[in-house]
Design a protein around this motif. Structure first.
Motif, PDB file in Angstrom:
ATOM      1  N   LEU A 162       6.155  13.088  -4.963  1.00 14.55           N
ATOM      2  CA  LEU A 162       6.277  12.494  -6.297  1.00 14.55           C
ATOM      3  C   LEU A 162       7.565  11.682  -6.415  1.00 14.55           C
ATOM      4  CD1 LEU A 162       5.040  15.483  -8.484  1.00 14.55           C
ATOM      5  CD2 LEU A 162       3.762  13.435  -7.822  1.00 14.55           C
ATOM      6  N   TYR A 163       8.643  12.187  -5.826  1.00 11.76           N
ATOM      7  CA  TYR A 163       9.907  11.441  -5.880  1.00 11.76           C
ATOM      8  C   TYR A 163       9.806  10.128  -5.103  1.00 11.76           C
ATOM      9  CZ  TYR A 163      14.871  10.363  -5.354  1.00 11.76           C
ATOM     10  OH  TYR A 163      16.083   9.722  -5.376  1.00 11.76           O
ATOM     11  N   GLN A 164       9.178  10.178  -3.934  1.00  4.79           N
ATOM     12  CA  GLN A 164       9.036   8.949  -3.148  1.00  4.79           C
ATOM     13  C   GLN A 164       8.128   7.943  -3.852  1.00  4.79           C
ATOM     14  OE1 GLN A 164      11.168   8.944  -0.746  1.00  4.79           O
ATOM     15  NE2 GLN A 164      11.508  11.144  -0.989  1.00  4.79           N
ATOM     16  N   VAL A 165       7.101   8.419  -4.537  1.00  5.22           N
ATOM     17  CA  VAL A 165       6.222   7.515  -5.286  1.00  5.22           C
ATOM     18  C   VAL A 165       7.003   6.859  -6.426  1.00  5.22           C
ATOM     19  CG1 VAL A 165       4.156   7.342  -6.718  1.00  5.22           C
ATOM     20  CG2 VAL A 165       4.132   8.794  -4.684  1.00  5.22           C
ATOM     21  N   GLN A 166       7.878   7.626  -7.092  1.00  5.70           N
ATOM     22  CA  GLN A 166       8.691   7.050  -8.164  1.00  5.70           C
ATOM     23  C   GLN A 166       9.617   5.964  -7.618  1.00  5.70           C
ATOM     24  OE1 GLN A 166       8.923   7.847 -11.824  1.00  5.70           O
ATOM     25  NE2 GLN A 166       9.733   5.800 -11.422  1.00  5.70           N
ATOM     26  N   GLU A 167      10.247   6.225  -6.478  1.00  4.52           N
ATOM     27  CA  GLU A 167      11.108   5.201  -5.877  1.00  4.52           C
ATOM     28  C   GLU A 167      10.300   3.947  -5.531  1.00  4.52           C
ATOM     29  OE1 GLU A 167      13.410   6.803  -2.580  1.00  4.52           O
ATOM     30  OE2 GLU A 167      15.085   6.908  -4.004  1.00  4.52           O
ATOM     31  N   TRP A 168       9.086   4.140  -5.049  1.00  2.00           N
ATOM     32  CA  TRP A 168       8.193   3.015  -4.729  1.00  2.00           C
ATOM     33  C   TRP A 168       7.852   2.246  -5.998  1.00  2.00           C
ATOM     34  CZ3 TRP A 168       2.699   2.385  -5.561  1.00  2.00           C
ATOM     35  CH2 TRP A 168       2.074   1.430  -4.733  1.00  2.00           C
TER      36      TRP A 168
ATOM     37  N   ASP B 218       0.844  -1.191   0.000  1.00  2.00           N
ATOM     38  CA  ASP B 218       0.000   0.000   0.000  1.00  2.00           C
ATOM     39  C   ASP B 218       0.881   1.244   0.000  1.00  2.00           C
ATOM     40  OD1 ASP B 218      -2.717   1.303   0.466  1.00  2.00           O
ATOM     41  OD2 ASP B 218      -1.514   2.113   2.108  1.00  2.00           O
ATOM     42  N   LEU B 219       0.649   2.152  -0.954  1.00  2.00           N
ATOM     43  CA  LEU B 219       1.487   3.339  -1.099  1.00  2.00           C
ATOM     44  C   LEU B 219       1.418   4.235   0.131  1.00  2.00           C
ATOM     45  CD1 LEU B 219       3.256   5.331  -2.648  1.00  2.00           C
ATOM     46  CD2 LEU B 219       1.190   6.186  -3.774  1.00  2.00           C
ATOM     47  N   LEU B 220       0.228   4.529   0.619  1.00  2.00           N
ATOM     48  CA  LEU B 220       0.095   5.428   1.757  1.00  2.00           C
ATOM     49  C   LEU B 220       0.753   4.850   3.005  1.00  2.00           C
ATOM     50  CD1 LEU B 220      -3.582   6.694   1.288  1.00  2.00           C
ATOM     51  CD2 LEU B 220      -1.450   7.696   0.456  1.00  2.00           C
ATOM     52  N   ALA B 221       0.613   3.544   3.178  1.00  2.00           N
ATOM     53  CA  ALA B 221       1.259   2.897   4.332  1.00  2.00           C
ATOM     54  C   ALA B 221       2.776   2.990   4.206  1.00  2.00           C
ATOM     55  CB  ALA B 221       0.813   1.443   4.431  1.00  2.00           C
ATOM     56  N   HIS B 222       3.271   2.828   2.990  1.00  2.00           N
ATOM     57  CA  HIS B 222       4.719   2.930   2.765  1.00  2.00           C
ATOM     58  C   HIS B 222       5.222   4.340   3.073  1.00  2.00           C
ATOM     59  CE1 HIS B 222       8.630   2.936   0.845  1.00  2.00           C
ATOM     60  NE2 HIS B 222       8.218   3.920   0.043  1.00  2.00           N
TER      61      HIS B 222
ATOM     62  N   ARG C 163      10.447  -0.164  -7.394  1.00  2.00           N
ATOM     63  CA  ARG C 163      10.578  -1.460  -6.726  1.00  2.00           C
ATOM     64  C   ARG C 163       9.489  -2.436  -7.176  1.00  2.00           C
ATOM     65  NH1 ARG C 163      11.752   1.951  -2.277  1.00  2.00           N
ATOM     66  NH2 ARG C 163       9.734   1.575  -1.311  1.00  2.00           N
ATOM     67  N   GLY C 164       8.841  -2.100  -8.282  1.00  4.83           N
ATOM     68  CA  GLY C 164       7.876  -3.034  -8.848  1.00  4.83           C
ATOM     69  C   GLY C 164       6.437  -2.764  -8.477  1.00  4.83           C
ATOM     70  N   GLN C 165       6.163  -1.638  -7.806  1.00  7.19           N
ATOM     71  CA  GLN C 165       4.791  -1.302  -7.439  1.00  7.19           C
ATOM     72  C   GLN C 165       4.130  -0.500  -8.570  1.00  7.19           C
ATOM     73  OE1 GLN C 165       3.661  -2.692  -4.683  1.00  7.19           O
ATOM     74  NE2 GLN C 165       5.676  -3.468  -4.115  1.00  7.19           N
ATOM     75  N   HIS C 166       2.817  -0.344  -8.487  1.00  7.04           N
ATOM     76  CA  HIS C 166       2.086   0.271  -9.591  1.00  7.04           C
ATOM     77  C   HIS C 166       1.111   1.318  -9.056  1.00  7.04           C
ATOM     78  CE1 HIS C 166       3.743  -2.859 -12.167  1.00  7.04           C
ATOM     79  NE2 HIS C 166       3.377  -3.744 -11.248  1.00  7.04           N
ATOM     80  N   PRO C 167       1.572   2.579  -8.912  1.00  6.48           N
ATOM     81  CA  PRO C 167       0.676   3.620  -8.387  1.00  6.48           C
ATOM     82  C   PRO C 167      -0.392   3.997  -9.405  1.00  6.48           C
ATOM     83  CG  PRO C 167       2.742   4.583  -9.129  1.00  6.48           C
ATOM     84  CD  PRO C 167       2.913   3.092  -9.220  1.00  6.48           C
ATOM     85  N   ASP C 168      -1.601   4.243  -8.917  1.00  8.07           N
ATOM     86  CA  ASP C 168      -2.647   4.725  -9.810  1.00  8.07           C
ATOM     87  C   ASP C 168      -2.973   6.173  -9.472  1.00  8.07           C
ATOM     88  OD1 ASP C 168      -4.446   4.780  -7.604  1.00  8.07           O
ATOM     89  OD2 ASP C 168      -5.043   2.704  -7.974  1.00  8.07           O
ATOM     90  N   THR C 169      -3.826   6.778 -10.288  1.00 12.89           N
ATOM     91  CA  THR C 169      -4.128   8.201 -10.142  1.00 12.89           C
ATOM     92  C   THR C 169      -4.690   8.526  -8.764  1.00 12.89           C
ATOM     93  OG1 THR C 169      -4.572   8.356 -12.511  1.00 12.89           O
ATOM     94  CG2 THR C 169      -5.431  10.121 -11.110  1.00 12.89           C
ATOM     95  N   SER C 170      -5.583   7.686  -8.279  1.00  9.84           N
ATOM     96  CA  SER C 170      -6.199   7.931  -6.982  1.00  9.84           C
ATOM     97  C   SER C 170      -5.165   7.869  -5.864  1.00  9.84           C
ATOM     98  CB  SER C 170      -7.304   6.902  -6.722  1.00  9.84           C
ATOM     99  OG  SER C 170      -7.829   7.048  -5.422  1.00  9.84           O
ATOM    100  N   GLN C 171      -4.284   6.886  -5.905  1.00  7.53           N
ATOM    101  CA  GLN C 171      -3.254   6.755  -4.876  1.00  7.53           C
ATOM    102  C   GLN C 171      -2.331   7.971  -4.854  1.00  7.53           C
ATOM    103  OE1 GLN C 171      -1.624   2.939  -6.190  1.00  7.53           O
ATOM    104  NE2 GLN C 171      -2.114   2.081  -4.181  1.00  7.53           N
ATOM    105  N   ILE C 172      -1.931   8.429  -6.044  1.00  9.47           N
ATOM    106  CA  ILE C 172      -1.021   9.573  -6.126  1.00  9.47           C
ATOM    107  C   ILE C 172      -1.687  10.826  -5.556  1.00  9.47           C
ATOM    108  CG2 ILE C 172       0.248  11.073  -7.695  1.00  9.47           C
ATOM    109  CD1 ILE C 172       0.557   8.620  -9.548  1.00  9.47           C
ATOM    110  N   SER C 173      -2.953  11.035  -5.914  1.00 12.06           N
ATOM    111  CA  SER C 173      -3.682  12.209  -5.404  1.00 12.06           C
ATOM    112  C   SER C 173      -3.792  12.161  -3.885  1.00 12.06           C
ATOM    113  CB  SER C 173      -5.070  12.275  -6.029  1.00 12.06           C
ATOM    114  OG  SER C 173      -4.985  12.442  -7.431  1.00 12.06           O
ATOM    115  N   GLN C 174      -4.116  10.989  -3.346  1.00 11.45           N
ATOM    116  CA  GLN C 174      -4.220  10.850  -1.891  1.00 11.45           C
ATOM    117  C   GLN C 174      -2.869  11.084  -1.219  1.00 11.45           C
ATOM    118  OE1 GLN C 174      -6.581   7.399  -0.401  1.00 11.45           O
ATOM    119  NE2 GLN C 174      -6.975   7.009  -2.559  1.00 11.45           N
ATOM    120  N   ALA C 175      -1.806  10.582  -1.852  1.00  8.34           N
ATOM    121  CA  ALA C 175      -0.465  10.740  -1.278  1.00  8.34           C
ATOM    122  C   ALA C 175      -0.070  12.211  -1.206  1.00  8.34           C
ATOM    123  CB  ALA C 175       0.545   9.955  -2.114  1.00  8.34           C
TER     124      ALA C 175
END
Length: 377
Positions: free
Chosen positions: A286-292, A135-139, A295-307
């Motif tokens: 945005l940089y932390q999401v790119q690093e995530w 989970d992106l937000l948990a990370h 590592r093989g994860q797949h962020p979607d639009t909703s996750q990025i907006s929430q982050a």
């Protein structure tokens, strides 16, 4: 492989660490700033290469090198010093030091020397395939301030990495990059205001002040160290588009705040710096999401907006605190979003006025009040 670095200037220590990791990505690098700590670390963990400054707060770094040499006659030793004259070299000749790094140093020369001394790293099997979904937000919630960073633009990062490999890059180019890259600006402002470089001098909040204090070689070294530190660039198209939007907003605010400051007869440089940095929290996310994603994860639009909504504010606060940006600059950055309840400086009123003018639906009554506070009506 393990490398020990004994250096009390934390910026130089991190710079050397990034050089080592650029040469041997699998290395474990331990940075220490006191001889006593380094001696204990050596006794407990050992090392495959030791890099030590000559002068430390609690004594000469030669104490560590002498201890290492008693235990190991072959281990490569590197000395960092501002005195690489023949008399100083002869003074420590018996230690068999393999290389001397003179401050301020040329990174490409240091990299060449260390590459010859570092043992090869045996590649481990790639375990990135089949990574579990996370989970992106948990990370993001688990990240410490030390893990946070702002993304360099790809063009700036490429230029700095080319300079590390020996390509020329002058201070004028660095200054031009500074004007458009928040990560580079924040890094150099933080270094110039750190205890290693500021002493008791007044805070630096502008490009000219920072470059004058750090000097050309140190500025280029720290900028290149930032490029080496960043393992990710914004390759995800959605993240890159969002970053460009935030950078464009910063550029527009910088341009307008400079115009207003000049109308008021005030120094526009600190306002330009603040405007460039006022979206640092969003860029950090945005940089932390790119690093995530790397590592093989797949962020979607909703996750990025929430982050962005949840973490841009806390990340900006954490970065400003960790990098110890000057309070005057922090106040100007804060004024991009609102004014304090206490007495209001003209610079803060100008900053908020510039931001309010660029709002989607400007509040005319607020603009009139801010113009009065700024002395423009």
């Amino acid at each position: 492989m393990r490398v020990m670095i004994l250096e009390d200037d934390l910026w130089i220590a991190d710079l050397l660490k990034q050089i080592v990791l650029s040469l041997r990505s699998g290395a474990e690098v331990s940075c220490l700033d006191q001889v006593a700590e380094a001696l204990a670390d050596w006794q407990q963990h050992g090392a495959d290469l030791v890099i030590s400054d000559w002068n430390l707060p609690d004594g000469p770094g030669t104490r560590l090198l002498e201890r290492v040499r008693l235990d190991d006659h072959e281990l490569p030793l590197v000395m960092i010093t501002g005195r690489a004259d023949r008399a100083s070299v002869m003074q420590v000749r018996a230690l068999g030091i393999k290389a001397f790094i003179s401050k301020p140093f040329q990174m490409s020369h240091v990299a060449t020397s260390l590459d010859k001394l570092l043992p090869p790293v045996h590649k481990r099997p790639d375990s990135s395939t089949g990574a579990c979904e996370e989970d992106l937000l948990a990370h993001l919630a688990t990240l410490s301030p030390a893990q946070l960073d702002l993304p360099l633009s790809q063009a700036v990062r490429d230029r700095l990495l080319d300079s590390f490999k020996g390509a020329p890059l002058d201070l004028r180019q660095l200054a031009e990059d500074w004007r458009h890259d928040p990560a580079l600006g924040a890094r150099l402002i933080a270094a110039a205001n750190s205890s290693a470089y500021s002493g008791d001098a007044r805070p630096c909040t502008s490009l000219l002040e920072v470059l004058q204090r750090l000097g050309a070689t140190t500025s280029l070294n720290l900028a290149t160290g930032l490029a080496l530190r960043q393992t990710s660039s914004l390759e995800n198209a959605q993240l890159r588009t969002l970053a460009e939007a935030h950078l464009d907003a910063s550029e527009r605010l910088a341009e307008r705040s400079v115009q207003l400051a000049r109308q008021c007869g005030l120094n526009p440089a600190p306002l330009h710096s603040a405007a460039l940095l006022h979206r640092m929290g969003e860029l950090c996310v945005l940089y932390q999401v790119q690093e995530w994603a790397d590592r093989g994860q797949h962020p979607d639009t909703s996750q990025i907006s929430q982050a962005i909504a949840r973490f841009s504010g806390p990340f900006a606060v954490a970065i400003k605190a960790r990098w110890q940006l000057p309070m005057a600059l922090r106040e100007l950055i804060g004024a991009c979003y609102g004014l304090p309840n206490t007495s209001i400086k003209r610079e803060l009123a100008i900053m908020f006025l510039a931001a309010s003018e660029l709002a989607a639906t400007p509040d005319q009554a607020l603009l009139a009040r801010l113009r009065r506070l700024a002395g423009l009506s």
